[in-house]
Motif scaffolding. Structure first.
Motif, PDB file in Angstrom:
ATOM      1  N   LYS A  49       0.883  -1.231  -0.054  1.00 12.09           N
ATOM      2  CA  LYS A  49      -0.021  -0.033  -0.033  1.00 12.09           C
ATOM      3  C   LYS A  49       0.874   1.365  -0.080  1.00 12.09           C
ATOM      4  O   LYS A  49       2.027   1.099   0.654  1.00 12.09           O
ATOM      5  N   THR A  50       0.427   2.061  -0.738  1.00 13.91           N
ATOM      6  CA  THR A  50       1.065   3.551  -0.625  1.00 13.91           C
ATOM      7  C   THR A  50      -0.023   4.844   0.067  1.00 13.91           C
ATOM      8  O   THR A  50      -0.974   4.353  -0.061  1.00 13.91           O
ATOM      9  N   ARG A  51       0.862   5.723   0.282  1.00  8.04           N
ATOM     10  CA  ARG A  51      -0.030   6.866   0.909  1.00  8.04           C
ATOM     11  C   ARG A  51       0.511   8.069   0.166  1.00  8.04           C
ATOM     12  O   ARG A  51       1.474   8.184  -0.384  1.00  8.04           O
ATOM     13  N   TYR A  65       3.223   9.596  -4.112  1.00  4.68           N
ATOM     14  CA  TYR A  65       2.983   8.280  -3.409  1.00  4.68           C
ATOM     15  C   TYR A  65       4.224   7.613  -2.673  1.00  4.68           C
ATOM     16  O   TYR A  65       5.013   7.462  -3.490  1.00  4.68           O
ATOM     17  N   GLU A  68       3.445   3.028   2.492  1.00  8.38           N
ATOM     18  CA  GLU A  68       2.870   3.254   3.651  1.00  8.38           C
ATOM     19  C   GLU A  68       3.492   2.703   4.975  1.00  8.38           C
ATOM     20  O   GLU A  68       3.662   3.193   5.868  1.00  8.38           O
TER      21      GLU A  68
END
Ligand code: PRP
Ligand code: URA
Length: 208
Positions: A49-51, A65, A68
């Motif tokens: 997952k990225t944030r 991005y 995470e």
């Protein structure tokens, strides 16, 4: 049941043919194992997952991005060390833990002799790295140790597996995804994978 991904990529196949070859010398073996580690990393990280993060390029502000969660690579000593540099080249922010195990030659049961993990391990994605998934005893033990240390997100990364090892890992740790460069036919009576690549630790470190 945990997911098993056997990577299909011409470069991985090409490099696996080199490490499997009995005529490949220690230097080439070590370099190629590391290179396969780097190539496998694309697949292991596919669902990370990225944030969003606000940054400024030389031209404008934008939303970019970043990963995470932090990543920790945990090689199972000794042979797991051979894949670490390749993976670390692709994820240079990863921290590295170590777990030392060897197989008792008679019982094939893993014997633990060392462990050291970074403080951030509990909130990290942890890649357990060991080129050979034979009986599955070593990988299963290492993953159990990590679970007892309260690690929640664990993936196993190897080069060569066999049905016996995959089954054991799936039964013991159905929540852990398995990534392999190749899935071979069987284990022999001494617990070696056939056709496999021989004793990976000995070939990496020239101990035989
Ligand atoms: C080898 C290999 C794995 C293990 C796999 O290690 O590197 O750790 O065997 O076998 P398993 O799935 O049956 O447990 P080994 O015990 O030879 O130690 P080494 O890496 O120090 O050479
Ligand atoms: N460990 C190795 O290094 N090779 C095998 O085939 C099985 C266990």
């Amino acid at each position: 049941m945990s997911k098993v991904t056997v990577l299909k990529h011409p470069l991985i196949d090409h490099k696996m043919s080199q490490v499997r070859n009995i005529n490949t010398n220690t230097k080439a073996f070590r370099e190629t194992v590391s290179e396969i580690g780097a190539l496998i990393t694309y697949e292991i990280t596919r669902d990370f997952k990225t944030r969003p993060i606000e940054i400024e390029t030389p031209m404008a502000k934008m939303t970019a991005y970043e990963l995470e969660k932090p990543v920790v690579i945990v090689p199972i000593l000794r042979a797991g060390l051979g894949m670490v540099d390749g993976i670390h080249n692709i994820i240079p922010t990863a921290k590295i833990g170590h777990i030392g195990l060897y197989r008792d030659e008679e019982t094939l049961e893993p014997k633990a002799y060392y462990q050291k993990f970074p403080k951030t391990i509990q909130e990290s994605v942890v890649l357990v790295v060991d080129p050979m998934l034979a009986t599955g005893g070593s990988a299963s033990y290492a993953i159990q140790v990590l679970k007892e240390a309260n690690v929640k997100d664990i993936r196993y990364v190897g080069l060569v597996g066999c049905p016996e090892g995959v089954q054991r890992l799936q039964e013991d740790h159905p929540d852990v995804s398995i990534y392999l460069a190749a899935l071979d036919e069987k284990l022999d009576e001494n617990g070696y994978i056939v056709p496999g690549l021989g004793d990976c630790g000995d070939r990496l470190f020239g101990t035989k």
